[in-house]
Enzyme design. Structure first.
Site, PDB file in Angstrom:
ATOM      1  N   LYS A  42      36.198  29.494  24.359  1.00  0.00           N
ATOM      2  CA  LYS A  42      37.065  30.695  24.316  1.00  0.00           C
ATOM      3  C   LYS A  42      37.690  30.917  25.693  1.00  0.00           C
ATOM      4  CE  LYS A  42      35.236  34.921  24.913  1.00  0.00           C
ATOM      5  NZ  LYS A  42      35.894  35.740  25.942  1.00  0.00           N
ATOM      6  N   ASN A  43      36.869  30.797  26.744  1.00  0.00           N
ATOM      7  CA  ASN A  43      37.354  31.162  28.077  1.00  0.00           C
ATOM      8  C   ASN A  43      38.195  30.074  28.723  1.00  0.00           C
ATOM      9  OD1 ASN A  43      36.115  33.547  27.607  1.00  0.00           O
ATOM     10  ND2 ASN A  43      34.385  33.197  28.988  1.00  0.00           N
TER      11      ASN A  43
ATOM     12  N   ASP B 146      27.338  35.643  31.323  1.00  0.00           N
ATOM     13  CA  ASP B 146      27.525  35.606  29.868  1.00  0.00           C
ATOM     14  C   ASP B 146      26.264  35.151  29.137  1.00  0.00           C
ATOM     15  OD1 ASP B 146      30.995  34.508  30.029  1.00  0.00           O
ATOM     16  OD2 ASP B 146      30.026  36.432  30.369  1.00  0.00           O
TER      17      ASP B 146
ATOM     18  N   CYS C 171      35.848  48.325  29.599  1.00  0.00           N
ATOM     19  CA  CYS C 171      35.278  47.916  28.302  1.00  0.00           C
ATOM     20  C   CYS C 171      33.780  48.160  28.395  1.00  0.00           C
ATOM     21  CB  CYS C 171      35.577  46.440  28.061  1.00  0.00           C
ATOM     22  SG  CYS C 171      34.704  45.396  29.204  1.00  0.00           S
TER      23      CYS C 171
ATOM     24  N   ARG D 232      35.075  37.807  18.231  1.00  0.00           N
ATOM     25  CA  ARG D 232      35.994  37.512  19.347  1.00  0.00           C
ATOM     26  C   ARG D 232      35.679  36.146  19.967  1.00  0.00           C
ATOM     27  NH1 ARG D 232      35.162  41.059  23.775  1.00  0.00           N
ATOM     28  NH2 ARG D 232      36.564  39.529  24.696  1.00  0.00           N
TER      29      ARG D 232
ATOM     30  N   ARG E 109      36.965  47.592  34.565  1.00  0.00           N
ATOM     31  CA  ARG E 109      37.410  46.213  34.849  1.00  0.00           C
ATOM     32  C   ARG E 109      38.594  46.312  35.823  1.00  0.00           C
ATOM     33  NH1 ARG E 109      35.323  42.936  30.595  1.00  0.00           N
ATOM     34  NH2 ARG E 109      36.049  41.089  31.647  1.00  0.00           N
TER      35      ARG E 109
HETATM   36  C1  EPZ Z   1      35.786  36.169  32.835  1.00  0.00           C
HETATM   37  O1  EPZ Z   1      36.062  37.564  32.840  1.00  0.00           O
HETATM   38  C2  EPZ Z   1      35.269  35.856  31.439  1.00  0.00           C
HETATM   39  N1  EPZ Z   1      36.300  36.170  30.454  1.00  0.00           N
HETATM   40  C3  EPZ Z   1      34.022  36.679  31.160  1.00  0.00           C
HETATM   41  O2  EPZ Z   1      33.524  36.286  29.888  1.00  0.00           O
HETATM   42  C4  EPZ Z   1      32.968  36.335  32.214  1.00  0.00           C
HETATM   43  O3  EPZ Z   1      31.836  37.139  32.005  1.00  0.00           O
HETATM   44  C5  EPZ Z   1      33.551  36.590  33.617  1.00  0.00           C
HETATM   45  O4  EPZ Z   1      34.767  35.835  33.785  1.00  0.00           O
HETATM   46  C6  EPZ Z   1      32.584  36.175  34.717  1.00  0.00           C
HETATM   47  O5  EPZ Z   1      32.236  34.833  34.565  1.00  0.00           O
HETATM   48  C7  EPZ Z   1      37.271  35.251  30.213  1.00  0.00           C
HETATM   49  O6  EPZ Z   1      37.327  34.200  30.836  1.00  0.00           O
HETATM   50  C8  EPZ Z   1      38.260  35.588  29.139  1.00  0.00           C
HETATM   51  P1  EPZ Z   1      35.922  38.340  36.762  1.00  0.00           P
HETATM   52  P2  EPZ Z   1      36.889  38.205  34.085  1.00  0.00           P
HETATM   53  O7  EPZ Z   1      37.320  38.672  37.122  1.00  0.00           O
HETATM   54  O8  EPZ Z   1      37.960  37.287  34.490  1.00  0.00           O
HETATM   55  C9  EPZ Z   1      35.170  42.335  39.231  1.00  0.00           C
HETATM   56  C10 EPZ Z   1      32.669  36.619  27.743  1.00  0.00           C
HETATM   57  O9  EPZ Z   1      31.638  37.157  27.329  1.00  0.00           O
HETATM   58  N2  EPZ Z   1      36.605  42.307  39.540  1.00  0.00           N
HETATM   59  O10 EPZ Z   1      35.281  37.116  37.334  1.00  0.00           O
HETATM   60  O11 EPZ Z   1      37.269  39.593  33.714  1.00  0.00           O
HETATM   61  C11 EPZ Z   1      34.928  42.663  37.746  1.00  0.00           C
HETATM   62  O12 EPZ Z   1      34.966  44.068  37.543  1.00  0.00           O
HETATM   63  C12 EPZ Z   1      33.464  37.282  28.842  1.00  0.00           C
HETATM   64  O13 EPZ Z   1      33.122  35.515  27.337  1.00  0.00           O
HETATM   65  C13 EPZ Z   1      37.105  43.222  40.478  1.00  0.00           C
HETATM   66  O14 EPZ Z   1      36.377  44.027  41.036  1.00  0.00           O
HETATM   67  O15 EPZ Z   1      35.742  38.251  35.182  1.00  0.00           O
HETATM   68  C14 EPZ Z   1      33.574  42.085  37.490  1.00  0.00           C
HETATM   69  O16 EPZ Z   1      32.585  43.012  37.908  1.00  0.00           O
HETATM   70  C15 EPZ Z   1      32.855  38.601  29.284  1.00  0.00           C
HETATM   71  N3  EPZ Z   1      38.438  43.212  40.737  1.00  0.00           N
HETATM   72  C16 EPZ Z   1      33.541  40.843  38.399  1.00  0.00           C
HETATM   73  O17 EPZ Z   1      34.587  41.028  39.359  1.00  0.00           O
HETATM   74  C17 EPZ Z   1      39.295  42.326  40.126  1.00  0.00           C
HETATM   75  O18 EPZ Z   1      40.509  42.360  40.425  1.00  0.00           O
HETATM   76  C18 EPZ Z   1      33.780  39.544  37.654  1.00  0.00           C
HETATM   77  O19 EPZ Z   1      35.039  39.649  37.069  1.00  0.00           O
HETATM   78  C19 EPZ Z   1      38.759  41.402  39.189  1.00  0.00           C
HETATM   79  C20 EPZ Z   1      37.409  41.402  38.913  1.00  0.00           C
END
Ligand code: EPZ
Length: 419
Positions: A22-23, A307, A117, A399, A122
């Site tokens: 998915k990712n 995850d 969410c 999803r 986020r």
């Molecule tokens: C991706 O989400 C994945 N989703 C998530 O998988 C996964 O848990 C996550 O990466 C971490 O590995 C997809 O790829 C579609 P991040 P993403 O930006 O990109 C903070 C699943 O279950 N952050 O690495 O949203 C954020 O709040 C899903 O398949 C900021 O503070 O993750 C979080 O605490 C859930 N500012 C942390 O970083 C920003 O601008 C990690 O977020 C961006 C992120």
């Protein structure tokens, strides 16, 4: 709303084929905004998030057609729209990864804040600050983000304060057609990022990865669609392994080529399972009672994946001994704890720490899926529980898991979908 009805106690035994990631498919679908002509994506999982991404692509002017069960064709003869309405943004949490490609292609983009969410707020500060460094002016008002780059996107030197997966993807997608070079330090290193890079390279992008994982992107003038097969889904693999481990069963998962299965098998071995990893399959055999894992701290790849946290917590809730989790990636990713405790687990949460005292047995009851991986945790717990569990809000599960009830039923689970 649909529900899963699960009668626990059956051993999971047999063989299943692993779905595409998915990712991976989601950022690659947003990358199709950048390419001219036809892109054919193989090993594409049938997921509601994929359909949501398809609706955004159609809204932007692309044509999408399913070639067969797991192949998707995207035809891009030009992007006619640079605004993504709230109704489409809200369908899929990660729709923000369309920002980079639309800005790159159209010079401007307006979309609504995808919003928080179940995993907590986020924020997008890393995404937006990085795009500003690339010459994008951004205003945020009343929940909308308006971006413009009248002089086009410029390459820049960017250091991420945290290796955000989504921000890394947005920067990559903004940089591949930018003027000049972009150096991105401290990027996310997840396999799905490498998959996106491989797809972009096949379309004509110039992306190098240095020893310290820094990404060096040289902007090119055009990218052409191509045929690409996405990597398998490592978190889905973990989920099905957990189903076998939770029920004392034995399972072979095929079509795993392209992911480093040892990186997550290690946790199952720590719990006392036997795991054999081949080039294109993985075999797990559970057996006697699982053992607790003293400390599990979620970290960016290649550390313990966030995850995997809820899925491992469901497993360890019936292990012998005490396991301590530390969730370091998301602010509130323990929404599944209440449901597990309702099933008889003994889990206490102290901020980002969760202490799991293993119990001998869980008991079926009515629970709600709180998010995608929390929902998967409910399924794992219900397979091991005594009695019947009713899991509602399973739209969260749809999803990210393709035909999960059929796959689990094919290896012995008693699980049915009831609308
Ligand atoms: C991706 O989400 C994945 N989703 C998530 O998988 C996964 O848990 C996550 O990466 C971490 O590995 C997809 O790829 C579609 P991040 P993403 O930006 O990109 C903070 C699943 O279950 N952050 O690495 O949203 C954020 O709040 C899903 O398949 C900021 O503070 O993750 C979080 O605490 C859930 N500012 C942390 O970083 C920003 O601008 C990690 O977020 C961006 C992120």
């Amino acid at each position: 709303m649909s529900r899963f009805i699960v009668h626990g106690g059956n051993k999971i035994n047999g063989e299943i084929k692993l779905q595409g990631a998915k990712n991976s498919i989601l950022p690659i679908l947003s990358a199709a905004v950048l390419t001219d002509g036809e892109t054919v994506l193989r090993n594409c999982p049938e997921l509601s998030d994929v359909y949501a991404a398809g609706r955004i692509l159609t809204h932007l002017g692309c044509k999408i057609k399913k070639e067969n069960n797991n192949s998707l064709v995207v035809v891009n003869n030009g992007i006619s729209e640079n605004t993504i309405p709230d109704r489409l943004m809200r369908e899929m949490r990660s729709s923000i990864i369309f920002l980079g490609p639309v800005i790159s292609r159209c010079g401007e983009c307006s979309l609504s804040f995808p919003g928080g969410c179940q995993l907590g707020p986020r924020p997008l500060d890393i995404h937006l600050n990085s795009l500003r460094k690339m010459g994008v002016s951004i205003s945020e008002e009343h929940g909308n983000i308006r971006c413009s780059a009248p002089a086009g996107i410029k390459g820049a030197k960017i250091i991420l304060p945290f290796p955000s997966v989504g921000a890394t993807e947005n920067i990559l997608l903004a940089a591949v057609l930018a003027e000049g070079e972009t150096e991105l330090r401290n990027p996310a290193r997840e396999p799905e990022i490498i998959d996106l890079i491989q797809y972009l390279r096949l379309c004509g992008a110039k992306i190098d990865i240095s020893e310290d994982s820094t990404l060096n992107i040289k902007g090119v003038s055009k990218l052409s669609g191509c045929e690409y097969s996405v990597i398998p889904d490592r978190i889905a693999a973990v989920t099905y392994m957990a189903a076998a481990a939770a029920t004392g069963g034995a399972l072979k998962i095929t079509d795993t080529a392209g992911i480093d299965t040892e990186l997550f098998s290690v946790y199952f071995e720590q719990m006392g399972c036997s795991v054999y990893t081949g080039n294109d399959s993985i075999y797990i055999k559970s057996g006697k009672r699982l053992k607790a894992i003293k400390s599990l701290k979620t970290m960016p790849y290649p550390g313990f994946p966030t995850d995997m946290q809820a899925i491992m917590m469901a497993l360890l809730s019936i292990a012998e001994g005490t396991s301590v989790f530390e969730e370091n990636i998301f602010e509130s990713r323990y929404k599944h704890v209440d449901a597990l405790n309702k099933m008889g687990a003994d889990i206490k949460v102290y901020g980002k720490i969760a202490v799991v005292e293993g119990v001998k047995k869980l008991y079926g009851t009515e629970v709600e899926a709180t998010d995608l991986r929390g929902g998967a945790a409910m399924i794992i717990a219900s397979l091991a529980a005594e009695g019947t569990t009713v899991i509602s809000n399973i739209n969260h599960i749809d999803r990210g898991y393709e035909n999960i009830e059929y796959l689990l039923s094919s290896v012995g689970a008693d699980i049915k979908r009831k609308s």
